[in-house]
Design a protein around this motif. Structure first.
Motif, mmCIF file in Angstrom:
data_model
loop_
_atom_site.group_PDB
_atom_site.id
_atom_site.type_symbol
_atom_site.label_atom_id
_atom_site.label_comp_id
_atom_site.label_asym_id
_atom_site.label_seq_id
_atom_site.Cartn_x
_atom_site.Cartn_y
_atom_site.Cartn_z
ATOM 1 N N ALA A 187 -3.355 -5.425 -4.455
ATOM 2 C CA ALA A 187 -4.120 -5.879 -5.622
ATOM 3 C C ALA A 187 -3.339 -5.637 -6.904
ATOM 4 N N GLY A 188 -2.582 -4.549 -6.960
ATOM 5 C CA GLY A 188 -1.757 -4.292 -8.137
ATOM 6 C C GLY A 188 -0.669 -5.341 -8.307
ATOM 7 N N CYS B 294 -2.334 -8.501 -9.596
ATOM 8 C CA CYS B 294 -2.653 -8.400 -11.028
ATOM 9 C C CYS B 294 -1.407 -8.560 -11.887
ATOM 10 N N ARG C 165 0.826 -1.217 0.000
ATOM 11 C CA ARG C 165 0.000 0.000 0.000
ATOM 12 C C ARG C 165 0.859 1.266 0.000
ATOM 13 N N ASP D 204 2.290 1.446 -3.615
ATOM 14 C CA ASP D 204 1.239 1.764 -4.596
ATOM 15 C C ASP D 204 -0.012 2.182 -3.823
ATOM 16 N N VAL E 245 -2.720 3.482 -4.701
ATOM 17 C CA VAL E 245 -3.998 3.323 -5.390
ATOM 18 C C VAL E 245 -4.474 1.871 -5.339
ATOM 19 N N TYR E 246 -3.616 0.945 -5.795
ATOM 20 C CA TYR E 246 -4.020 -0.458 -5.898
ATOM 21 C C TYR E 246 -3.512 -1.307 -4.742
#
Length: 203
Positions: A117-118, A121, A108, A111, A113-114
């Motif tokens: 989860a980023g 992905c 977190r 990143d 934003v994601y």
């Protein structure tokens, strides 16, 4: 004539002797008392500036030698939420939960934003690309195997055709015999010539 005073000898009772006078020079002094063990507070309590209790929930998972670990988790989740999460879980799962929280907090921070989860992905994208490369390689292997099988079948057909195309007529048989054993042809020709010589005698 002068008088000389005689020296007086005083004897002391055992009770009047001091304790230091009873200690022999060869005896060693008593050992010093053991030093008090100083327990360092855990990293969580040190950062929160509170007293670390004996049964601190955070102490086993945030040692004082790893302050950054709690700092990152506290920055994202907060100390109260971390304590609440750990109290709701059995002790066998708390270490894994702390590792997950620290990993998610790091993701977190990297990143906002994601978050994690980023990263998930991105890993899933790499898995899909590797699966596509694997499928392509398997297709190429299958194609090469088919080509090899077709080549072997063509060789077998050519060998069968060359075997079936061998000559089978009498003339061809004579050619084969002459090629294999020429003496047999010479014997047949001599017998024929000998028969022609005897024909006029019988006519």
């Amino acid at each position: 004539m002068e008088y000389e005073p005689t020296p007086t000898i005083t004897t002391s009772s055992p009770g009047s002797l001091s304790p230091n006078s009873l200690i022999s020079p060869s005896s060693s002094p008593p050992p010093p008392p053991p030093a008090a063990v100083v327990i360092s507070p855990c990293a969580a309590c040190k950062i929160l500036r509170r007293r670390c209790a004996d049964k601190c929930v955070l102490a086993p998972y945030f040692p004082p030698t790893e302050p950054a670990k709690f700092t990152i988790a506290h920055r994202v989740f907060g100390a109260s939420n971390i304590i609440k999460f750990l109290q709701e879980l059995p002790e066998s799962q708390r270490a894994d939960a702390v590792s997950s929280m620290v990993y998610e907090a790091n993701a977190r921070i990297r990143d906002p934003v994601y978050g994690c989860a980023g990263a998930i992905c991105q890993l899933q994208k790499q898995i899909n690309e590797l699966q596509a490369q694997l499928a392509k390689a398997q297709a190429e292997v299958t194609n090469m195997q088919l080509q090899q099988a077709n080549l072997a079948a063509m060789l077998c057909m050519e060998m069968a055709q060359s075997t079936s195309a061998q000559p089978s007529s009498p003339q061809s048989m004579d050619i084969l015999i002459s090629n294999s054993n020429p003496s047999l042809i010479e014997d047949n020709n001599s017998n024929n010539n000998f028969g022609l010589l005897w024909e006029p005698l019988w006519a």
